[in-house]
Structures are given as structure tokens and as C-alpha cells.
Scaffold this motif. Structure first.
Motif, PDB file in Angstrom:
ATOM      1  N   UNK A  75     -24.243 -22.735  61.400  1.00 44.16           N
ATOM      2  CA  UNK A  75     -23.252 -22.101  62.275  1.00 44.16           C
ATOM      3  C   UNK A  75     -23.270 -20.588  62.124  1.00 44.16           C
ATOM      4  N   UNK A  76     -23.193 -20.114  60.877  1.00 47.14           N
ATOM      5  CA  UNK A  76     -23.202 -18.672  60.663  1.00 47.14           C
ATOM      6  C   UNK A  76     -24.529 -18.059  61.063  1.00 47.14           C
ATOM      7  N   UNK A  79     -17.500 -16.983  69.786  1.00 47.13           N
ATOM      8  CA  UNK A  79     -16.210 -17.313  69.188  1.00 47.13           C
ATOM      9  C   UNK A  79     -16.173 -18.773  68.740  1.00 47.13           C
ATOM     10  N   UNK A  80     -16.721 -19.671  69.540  1.00 44.72           N
ATOM     11  CA  UNK A  80     -16.722 -21.085  69.180  1.00 44.72           C
ATOM     12  C   UNK A  80     -17.614 -21.353  67.975  1.00 44.72           C
ATOM     13  N   UNK A  81     -18.756 -20.688  67.906  1.00 48.19           N
ATOM     14  CA  UNK A  81     -19.633 -20.850  66.741  1.00 48.19           C
ATOM     15  C   UNK A  81     -18.934 -20.378  65.470  1.00 48.19           C
ATOM     16  N   UNK A  82     -18.230 -19.277  65.575  1.00 44.57           N
ATOM     17  CA  UNK A  82     -17.515 -18.755  64.416  1.00 44.57           C
ATOM     18  C   UNK A  82     -16.428 -19.730  63.964  1.00 44.57           C
ATOM     19  N   UNK A 141     -32.185 -25.982  60.877  1.00 41.36           N
ATOM     20  CA  UNK A 141     -31.282 -26.366  61.960  1.00 41.36           C
ATOM     21  C   UNK A 141     -30.752 -25.146  62.701  1.00 41.36           C
ATOM     22  N   UNK A 142     -30.509 -24.056  61.965  1.00 43.22           N
ATOM     23  CA  UNK A 142     -30.040 -22.836  62.609  1.00 43.22           C
ATOM     24  C   UNK A 142     -31.064 -22.275  63.573  1.00 43.22           C
TER      25      UNK A 142
END
Length: 787
Positions: free
Chosen positions: A36-37, A261-264, A336-337
Motif C-alpha cells: 500500500x505504501x 487518498x484511498x491507498x493511504x 505485490x507493490x
């Protein structure tokens, strides 16, 4: 090598399966966090670099027509660094082999030199040359979708005239990272094209010689764009300006920032669950390990080892678990990132992609994981350090068994083995509750992943079926008289036609404001009615007043009965007040509705027609598409079926990846909890089980007692997990509530069933492994072991 280090290595070899199960849970949390990050940082870095390198503008404005000399007045606005005027227009495009109408957007570029702002990243071919009236550069996604290359020709209707345009190159622009057609929800590369044409050629085609109808501005560092937007609106008001927009509200950038914003949000919520369970598992393993090694701890203290040395020894075991989980999580998260970032790049088109998860993501994940592992082991390590030698070398006092408490609730009619299972659970209620909670988390994570499909299906039903009942949406290049409705009605296959008015406005209530638009609907509207997603029914068009979406009302701080100030951003720019007569729930955007006749009178925009909704016979779609392509005044075409197919195609791929990731993570979580519970129970109760074996119990009965205890805890955790899954889904839904869209909270019974089945599958695998372990234990040797 020190004796404690040798013991540590032996403990790791002996407990490798249990430690690996915990490490996998830690790795899942770290992989989620790094993914995610990493995706967030990569997309943010890529977008920032792209915007800076290709000079993405800070303010955008559209208008009808203004003389070129007005550019100097705009440039004199305080805080403006540079200004570029352009000619833009909506067109229809004809591509060989495509039956459906294709819409496009013409954007002019300077005849000499690159654009000052919103520069193009040329991907193939070249830029247009001065004096070449029919040369265009097209957007790379559209070219790839139709296999178009430099030298190919396409048809386009420019200002009512059909022309052949020659493609000389393909490009990308920071202005169209997320390129969507008017009224669309997501990019459709097959049916929406961006075409860049020389300034003189575009001006000649659209009657804009010596004039412009679009302007972009860059601002000096530190300049507040709101003041510049207000001044630009004032200057362009007499030239048909429809409201300037700051970069943060520019449609492409708006989508990009919402996704970031959603990823964060995801990087904060979901890894926390896995790391919390990892801390619980570490505590459970360490506590029970220390309980079984009391005698060893006593001997170590008798030989002179200090409490701090023994504490550090067991802390190193927890750190070894965390280290393995960190290593696995780093690798999985990085892979995965990278995959997730490239998946996003299919929708957000960048000319380059910086996959730079950065040391921050890895460092944060590692520190949080180490803290979770140490927190889980802290209490157990403290007990090991404080255990007096004489006390440690004695067997622990047996628990006090009585018929009081939960044990009294066990029915006497049950068989002996089942009563043994229930008594053991009743005697350790806290431990049993924690084990069931761990199982519940694995179910909750899977419910969260699977419910996204339920929620998106509900969004599609509400936005495309219940609300939009038309088949085709048409928009004209210039305002038309109402007679155009009769022309639309005579098109092949058209069953019904309804007008629709859309006016750009600025809402004001108190100190709050919002730029948006009002949809004017006829009082008997049927094809695109006002639909309330909360009550799941159509709302009548009011005779007067505004119907607002709940999200817009929340932004303005308004409620039913309040009067909203509405400033029209086109025509005579009238300002009027209107009462809020109803609030409805919508999932996409922040719409507002009004009666068409009342809106026309109060806005002073006249009786012109710009948009219409059509209900058509699907058997005659081909003939209808062919007729629409030949209509010179049509500039916007939206086909609902195409929008649904594109939505399902794009979102379906993302959901498949999302569910796959979380299914694996949830499986690791469930396996880690159930396997450790059963394996540690076997270690603790080996002597009891061996005694039962000698007393005549079969191996299957022994397995039933041990695995049955875990099975009861798993079954108890399933219901709790379904409840926790709903709560977690609610939390994520609230966190993802943005101005762009709201995800409805929908969890279907089948979703709970699949999540429960997944948890049971993990439990079955761990039970099978433990069952094999029971068969390999020498019961006689266990009985000879000193208590």
C-alpha cells in the motif's frame, strides 16, 4: 557459542512450524503495508514528477470566445506566472471497424515550439507542423486500443464539417492522466479520444481566429489559487466563462488524488489487523513455551544466568520470528507493490513510472512488526525473568477443578470425550476467547475483501439501472431549439426522448461554497429520474426548489428547508436563491436537481436544448449509431451499455486481484491461529492424552479431543468473524467516503458463506497436520517424561 544461543537454535528447529505460521501472519501484515505504501509513494512520486516535468497548469478555465488580447489582462493578475490560451472543442470521431460512436476532444498546441503549459510527452512519431491543417497527434491509449500509428487516417466531424485527419504521432499529457469522456465514470480508450491540432488549424476549424476558448495558468510559488480563480472568473464573465478551476478540482487530477487518498487509508487500517493478531500469536506461543520450560529456567538461574539474560534469550526468539516475517513481508510487499502500481498505470497513464517504495515503507513496516512481536512476548518474557529458581524447578500447581462457573453448564448427557473438550475450554476462558478472536479476524479480512464486489454491484445497479434508464445520452455542439427533440425521435430505433438541462453553478450557503452543476429535469422525467439510493426508489421532480445529494448538503452544511444561493456560471450569470426541498443519497459525485422549467426561468438561460436522453430498440442500434455519426451537431455521445461494460471490465480486474491478495492473507491468518492453538495444546497436554491412550482411548478419539477443542473455538470465531467483518467493512466504507464516490455497505449472505468456508478450509489443513503429528508421538515415552 554461548549455551543460551545453542538453546535458541534448538528451540527454533523444534518449533519451526509454529514459528513459521506466526511469521506468515507478520509477513502478511508487512506485505500489505509495503504494498500500500509502496504503491502510494510510487504513484505520488510519479504524478509529482510528471506534473513538474511537463508543466501541468495550476488553474484552468473554459469560455465561449475571447480575443487574444485578453491574455495580457489575465497575465497581470497578481500571482500568475505564465498564461497559455488555447482552442478546444468536442468532436465525433470515426474509426475503421468501430460501429459505436466515438467522441473526442480537440486541444490546440502552438504552431511553433512546444506548449508553454501542459506539455506533451510524445511517445511515437512527431508533433504537428505549421500550416498542416489536417495533422493531429492522438492520445497513446486511444491509439493502442485501435492499433493506430503515425500515417493512419481517421474521420472527424469538426464544427459540422466531416474531415479526414492524418495521425502524425501519439502522446500523453499531464492534463489527461485520467482521461474520461463527458458524463463517464472511468476511461474508455476505445470510445474517447484526445486529439492535439495546430493552433491555427483548430482556430480556423472552430471559428476562433484571433480568439481562444480555453486558458491555462501557472502560479508563482505560494500563491493561493482561490484568489486567482475569482479574478479569472471576473475577467471572463462577459466572454461566456463557465468558471475557472484550480488544479485540485481539475477532473483528471481529482481522480488521481482521490485514489492516492484511498491507498493511504488502506495502508493504515488493514496491516494493523494482521500485526495485532501476530502480537497475540507471539504472546500465546511464548507464554506456553515458558510454561513448559519452567524447569529449564530454574536450572539456568541455578547455574548463574541472570534474569535479564534469560529475558533477552526469549526476547530473541520473538525477534527471530519477527525477522523472518519481515524478510518474507518485504519481498512479497515489494513484488505485490510493483504489480499493483503497474495495474494502476493501466488507468492512470504516465509516460514513465517510478516504482520507488522508498526506505520509509520498509522501515515503518519493520519497526511496527518488531514492536508487535515484542509487545506480544513482553508479558511472557517478564514472567520468565521474575521466576525464582526454586519455584521454577517445581511443577506448576495443577488447576483447581470444580463444577462451578462455566463447567456447570456442560450437559451430563454428552459423551466423555466431548465433556473433556468443553471442560478444557471452560477452564481457560480468556485463552479460548483470544483464540476465537484470532479466527474471527481471518474471517473478517475475507468478508472485507469479498464485500467489495457486493458493494460495487449495488453501485452499478443504483447508478446504471435504477437511476439511468436511458440507453444513449446525446449532447450537441451548440444550443439547439426544442425542435431537435423531434429530430432525435425520428432516429432509427428510438422509442422515447427526454430533454435534460445541465448548468454550471456555484452553490453558497453561509461561508461554504461548492462548484458543480444542476440537472434540470422535466416534471414527468422517466429516463433519467432522481433516484434515492438510501430508500431505493425514484423521487418525483419537485415543482420548485432543489433536491441535493446528501454528500453535497453535508459539504454545504445545509438541510431541508434552508435556502441556498445559486450563482449561474454561464449566460447572464444570474444569482438566485432556492430552498432545499429534499435530500437523497447518491454514490457517485455530488449531484443536484431542479425542475427544468423553474431552472430555465431562474437561471435566465433560455429554452435551448443541449442534452437529451434516448430509449432505443437494441435491435436497431447499428442503424442508430450510423445515423448519429452523420449528425454534424452531435459532440457528446454516451452509451450506457459501454459504460457498464467498461466499469465491470476495469473494476472486475482490480477486484479479482484485491480478493486474491486478501484470500491468501486471510488463509495465512487463519492457519497461523488454528495451527498454533492445536500444536501448543498438544505440547501442553501430551501427558494427559497419553494417559487417556493407555486407559483405552483410540488414536482417533485422542485426535477428536485435541482437534475438537480447536474446532469448537473455530466455530465460535466464525460468527464473531462475520460480525467483525461487517464492522471492518463499515470502517473502510466510512474512510473511503469522498466527494468523488461513496461505496455502499453491502454484504450479501453468500459473502459470509464464502468467508466462513475459507476459514474452515484453513482450520481443516492445520487439523490434518496436527492429526499426523499425534500419530507420530510415542505415548509411552511421553508417560515416562517427568511431570
Amino acid at each position: 557459542m554461548r549455551a543460551l544461543d545453542i538453546k535458541l537454535r534448538r528451540d527454533i528447529r523444534r518449533l519451526w512450524a509454529q514459528l513459521l505460521a506466526i511469521a506468515l501472519v507478520i509477513a502478511s501484515g508487512i506485505a500489505l503495508m509495503v504494498m500500500s505504501l509502496g504503491t502510494y509513494n510510487s504513484l505520488r512520486t510519479t504524478a509529482a514528477a510528471y506534473y513538474e516535468r511537463y508543466r501541468f497548469a495550476d488553474v484552468f478555465a473554459s469560455l465561449e470566445r475571447a480575443p487574444d488580447r485578453l491574455r495580457d489582462r489575465i497575465a497581470d493578475i497578481r500571482g500568475v506566472q505564465s498564461v497559455e490560451t488555447r482552442v478546444t472543442a468536442s468532436v465525433t470521431v470515426g474509426v475503421s471497424g468501430v460501429n459505436e460512436p466515438v467522441v473526442g476532444r480537440i486541444v490546440s498546441v502552438p504552431d511553433h515550439g512546444p506548449p508553454l503549459l501542459n506539455a506533451l510527452a510524445v511517445r511515437s512519431g512527431r508533433m504537428v507542423r505549421p500550416g498542416r491543417q489536417d495533422e493531429v497527434v492522438i492520445a497513446e491509449p486511444f491509439a493502442d486500443a485501435h492499433n493506430l500509428r503515425a500515417g493512419d487516417r481517421i474521420d472527424a466531424v469538426l464544427n459540422g464539417t466531416k474531415r479526414k485527419l492524418t495521425i502524425v504521432g501519439t502522446a500523453l499529457s499531464p492534463e489527461f492522466v485520467y482521461a474520461i469522456a463527458p458524463g463517464a465514470l472511468m476511461p474508455d480508450d476505445r470510445h474517447f479520444a484526445i486529439l492535439w491540432m495546430g493552433r491555427k488549424a483548430a482556430a480556423a476549424a472552430f471559428d476562433q481566429e484571433g480568439a481562444f476558448n480555453s486558458v491555462s495558468l501557472s502560479l508563482l510559488r505560494g500563491t493561493n489559487p482561490d484568489g486567482v480563480v475569482t479574478e479569472v472568473d471576473r475577467i471572463l464573465a462577459r466572454y461566456g466563462g463557465i468558471g475557472a478551476t484550480a488544479r485540485e478540482d481539475q477532473i483528471s487530477n481529482w481522480f488521481v488524488q482521490n485514489e492516492l487518498h484511498q491507498l493511504q487509508t488502506m495502508s493504515r487500517i488493514l496491516p494493523t489487523i494482521f500485526l495485532a493478531v501476530a502480537a497475540f500469536l507471539t504472546n500465546m506461543v511464548m507464554s506456553r513455551l515458558i510454561a513448559t520450560e519452567r524447569a529449564e529456567i530454574g536450572l539456568l538461574k541455578a547455574f548463574g544466568y541472570s534474569s535479564s539474560e534469560i529475558a533477552f534469550h526469549y526476547a530473541k526468539l520473538a525477534l527471530a520470528i519477527a525477522a523472518l516475517g519481515i524478510a518474507l513481508g518485504w519481498i512479497a510487499g515489494a513484488l505485490l507493490g510493483h504489480y499493483n502500481t503497474t495495474l494502476y498505470n493501466d488507468n492512470f497513464r504516465f509516460p514513465f513510472l517510478f516504482y520507488r517504495p522508498g526506505t520509509e515503507a520498509f522501515a515503518i513496516a519493520a519497526m511496527v512488526s518488531l514492536a508487535a512481536a515484542l509487545a506480544g512476548a513482553l508479558a511472557a518474557v517478564r514472567r520468565a525473568a521474575l521466576l525464582p529458581p526454586a519455584e521454577a524447578m517445581r511443577p506448576p500447581a495443577p488447576p483447581s477443578f470444580n463444577r462451578a462457573g462455566l463447567s456447570a453448564l456442560i450437559p451430563a448427557s454428552l459423551d466423555q470425550a466431548s465433556r473433556i473438550i468443553l471442560r478444557q475450554i471452560a477452564r481457560t476462558p480468556v485463552r479460548s476467547l483470544l483464540t476465537s478472536t484470532g479466527i474471527a479476524f481471518s474471517v473478517a479480512v475475507l468478508v472485507l475483501a469479498l464485500q467489495w464486489q457486493d458493494s460495487l454491484d449495488r453501485m452499478v445497479d443504483a447508478e446504471f439501472h435504477d437511476s439511468q434508464r436511458q440507453d444513449i445520452f446525446l449532447g450537441t455542439r451548440e444550443p439547439q431549439s426544442r425542435r431537435a427533440l423531434h429530430e432525435f425521435a425520428r432516429l432509427p430505433g428510438v422509442i422515447a426522448v427526454e430533454p435534460m438541462r445541465r448548468i454550471a453553478v456555484k452553490f453558497r450557503y453561509g461561508s461554504r461554497s461548492h462548484r458543480g452543476d444542476i440537472k434540470g429535469l422535466p416534471s414527468d422525467c422517466r429516463l433519467d429520474p432522481i433516484y434515492d439510493a438510501a430508500s431505493e426508489r425514484v423521487v418525483p421532480v419537485p415543482d420548485g426548489g432543489l433536491v441535493l445529494s446528501g454528500r453535497l448538503a453535508k459539504k454545504l452544511g445545509a438541510k431541508v428547508g434552508d435556502r441556498i444561493s445559486v450563482e449561474v456560471m454561464e449566460g447572464r450569470r444570474e444569482i438566485f436563491d432556492a430552498p432545499v426541498v429534499r435530500l437523497v443519497e447518491s454514490y457517485i459525485g455530488m449531484p443536484a436537481w431542479m425542475n427544468e422549467d423553474r431552472l430555465r426561468r431562474q437561471s435566465g438561460t433560455g429554452d435551448e436544448l443541449r442534452f437529451a436522453n434516448l430509449l432505443v430498440d437494441t435491435a436497431k442500434e447499428a442503424a442508430l449509431y450510423a445515423a448519429v455519426k452523420e449528425m454534424p451537431d452531435i459532440a457528446v455521445v454516451g452509451v450506457k451499455r459501454q459504460a457498464i461494460d467498461k466499469f465491470n471490465e476495469t473494476v472486475g480486474e482490480i477486484i479479482l486481484v484485491f480478493v486474491s491478495f486478501f484470500s491468501v492473507f486471510a488463509g495465512a491468518l487463519g492457519f497461523g491461529v488454528t495451527y498454533n492453538s492445536a500444536r501448543i495444546a498438544l505440547s501442553e497436554r501430551g501427558r494427559d492424552l497419553a494417559t487417556l491412550r493407555v486407559l483405552g482411548y483410540t488414536r482417533h478419539e485422542i485426535s477428536y479431543i485435541l482437534i475438537g477443542e480447536v474446532a469448537v473455538l473455530v466455530l465460535a470465531g466464525l460468527g464473531l468473524g462475520c460480525l467483525a467483518g461487517w464492522g471492518l467493512s463499515w470502517l473502510v466504507t466510512v474512510s473511503f467516503d469522498t466527494e468523488l464516490f461513496r461505496v455502499p455497505l453491502v454484504v450479501r449472505p453468500a459473502t459470509y458463506g464464502i468467508a466462513v468456508s475459507g476459514a474452515l478450509a484453513s482450520a481443516f489443513v492445520s487439523a490434518a497436520i496436527v492429526h499426523r503429528r499425534i500419530g507420530s508421538i510415542d505415548m509411552i515415552a511421553v508417560l515416562k517424561t517427568r511431570e
